[in-house]
Enzyme design. Structure first.
Site, PDB file in Angstrom:
ATOM      1  N   HIS A 119       1.525   4.366  -3.313  1.00 53.97           N
ATOM      2  CA  HIS A 119       0.618   3.538  -2.523  1.00 53.97           C
ATOM      3  C   HIS A 119      -0.180   4.415  -1.558  1.00 53.97           C
ATOM      4  O   HIS A 119       0.365   5.319  -0.926  1.00 53.97           O
ATOM      5  CB  HIS A 119       1.427   2.509  -1.729  1.00 53.97           C
ATOM      6  CG  HIS A 119       0.596   1.516  -0.993  1.00 53.97           C
ATOM      7  ND1 HIS A 119       0.104   0.385  -1.592  1.00 53.97           N
ATOM      8  CD2 HIS A 119       0.157   1.485   0.293  1.00 53.97           C
ATOM      9  CE1 HIS A 119      -0.590  -0.312  -0.712  1.00 53.97           C
ATOM     10  NE2 HIS A 119      -0.584   0.343   0.438  1.00 53.97           N
TER      11      HIS A 119
ATOM     12  N   SER B 250      -5.227  -1.669  -0.102  1.00 56.47           N
ATOM     13  CA  SER B 250      -3.999  -2.226   0.476  1.00 56.47           C
ATOM     14  C   SER B 250      -4.283  -3.544   1.197  1.00 56.47           C
ATOM     15  O   SER B 250      -4.717  -4.504   0.571  1.00 56.47           O
ATOM     16  CB  SER B 250      -3.359  -1.183   1.393  1.00 56.47           C
ATOM     17  OG  SER B 250      -2.057  -1.561   1.768  1.00 56.47           O
TER      18      SER B 250
ATOM     19  N   ASP C   7       4.348   2.163  -6.614  1.00 57.22           N
ATOM     20  CA  ASP C   7       3.965   1.403  -5.424  1.00 57.22           C
ATOM     21  C   ASP C   7       4.751   0.097  -5.368  1.00 57.22           C
ATOM     22  O   ASP C   7       4.796  -0.647  -6.349  1.00 57.22           O
ATOM     23  CB  ASP C   7       2.463   1.103  -5.510  1.00 57.22           C
ATOM     24  CG  ASP C   7       1.903   0.386  -4.297  1.00 57.22           C
ATOM     25  OD1 ASP C   7       2.681  -0.023  -3.410  1.00 57.22           O
ATOM     26  OD2 ASP C   7       0.666   0.223  -4.252  1.00 57.22           O
TER      27      ASP C   7
END
Length: 316
Positions: free
Chosen positions: A281, A159, A251
């Site tokens: 995600h 991320s 995501d």
């Protein structure tokens, strides 16, 4: 959507979440590391490691914590993984991401050094990326601090940490560190702050990482959308290291990851793209609560190990 993802999201949304205000985040950052880690119990435990060692390095904003994870007590000279945790630039730590750092060490059979970088809102952009680059350079030059002899760097992160991976790799391409970057493994990375992508609208609500929280995190991080330190997709990707790029099909950041992988391929960089179908995600750090995510995590790390073996064979 996978059944275990459905179950996870039902549980996630069953309890209302307070907004992430500046005041709340500052209070979280003041908590002891163990308390912060206890708030995030969605991942598998660290498991057996031969070595877990804490090291402190001088950073751009003061001392920075690093942690070595290794399944072997001793090693021959070889590459090291430098790992940057996720958390939207405002959350996360070495402790919250210890499970995935250890899993990377296990699956790649390599030492992993996890990086504690500065977080917003106290430390907005570009503090995190400056720390990320500094950590990669310091690890490259200081293997002896970990009892190791590092011959190359593999940069990885999830991320926000995936974004730091891409930015650091570009910086070390342009101004090399003590040892070369031989691979990067960005996991569902943010790659472009300059525009909205279709997946951000398609998965704006109901998939854990929603538009509201993304907006809150971005506002506190306060990145310059046009800066290559925030939006590495906008930069020249020639001569970037071989890459295994991971996304999740559900995501909001998916299309940013796809766009970066596509540009790498167009540029001629050896690239493997892995998309976790039916996953959201953060899946690589939700492996306890989303059991099937472990299979995908092992799968993309096996791809990375295969690519690394090919790189090493070509260099002989």
């Amino acid at each position: 959507m996978r059944p275990d993802v459905v179950d996870y999201l039902k549980t996630f949304y069953a309890t209302p979440k307070p907004p992430f205000t500046r005041e709340m985040l500052i209070k979280i950052h003041q908590l002891p590391p163990a308390a912060v880690a206890a708030m995030s119990q969605q991942d598998l435990p660290v498991g057996d490691m031969a070595v877990i060692k804490d090291v402190t390095m001088p950073g751009p904003g003061g001392p920075m914590a690093l942690r070595l994870f290794d399944t072997r007590a001793e090693r021959e000279p070889g590459p090291v993984v430098v790992f940057y945790h996720g958390g939207g630039y405002v959350l996360g730590s070495i402790d919250t991401h210890a499970g995935i750092a250890a899993e990377i060490a296990r699956q790649l059979d390599l030492p992993v050094v996890s990086v504690e970088y500065r977080l917003a809102p106290e430390n907005p952009f570009p503090a995190a990326v400056d720390d990320g680059e500094a950590a990669a350079r310091w690890v490259a030059a200081n293997g002896e601090a970990f009892g190791r002899d590092f011959t190359g760097l593999i940069l990885s992160g999830d991320s926000a940490g995936g974004n730091l991976t891409l930015v650091a790799a570009a910086a070390l391409r342009d101004k090399p560190a003590a040892v070369p970057v031989v691979m990067q493994i960005p996991i569902y990375p943010a790659t472009d702050f300059s525009r909205k992508y279709p997946s951000e609208e398609k998965f704006a609500e109901g998939y854990m990482l929603d538009a509201k929280s993304m907006g809150e995190f971005s506002a506190m991080y306060a990145a310059d959308p046009q800066s290559l330190k925030a939006s590495p997709l906008l930069g020249d990707l020639h001569d970037m290291p071989p890459t295994v790029l991971v996304t999740a099909s559900l995501d909001p950041l998916r299309d940013q990851g796809r766009a970066y992988a596509a540009k790498l391929v167009e540029t001629g960089v050896p690239t493997v793209y892995y998309e976790g179908k039916g996953l959201i995600h953060g899946f690589a750090t939700f492996r306890k609560d989303i059991p099937s995510a472990q299979d995908d995590t092992v799968a993309f790390l096996k791809l990375a190990r295969t690519m690394l073996d090919e790189i090493e064979a070509d260099s002989e």
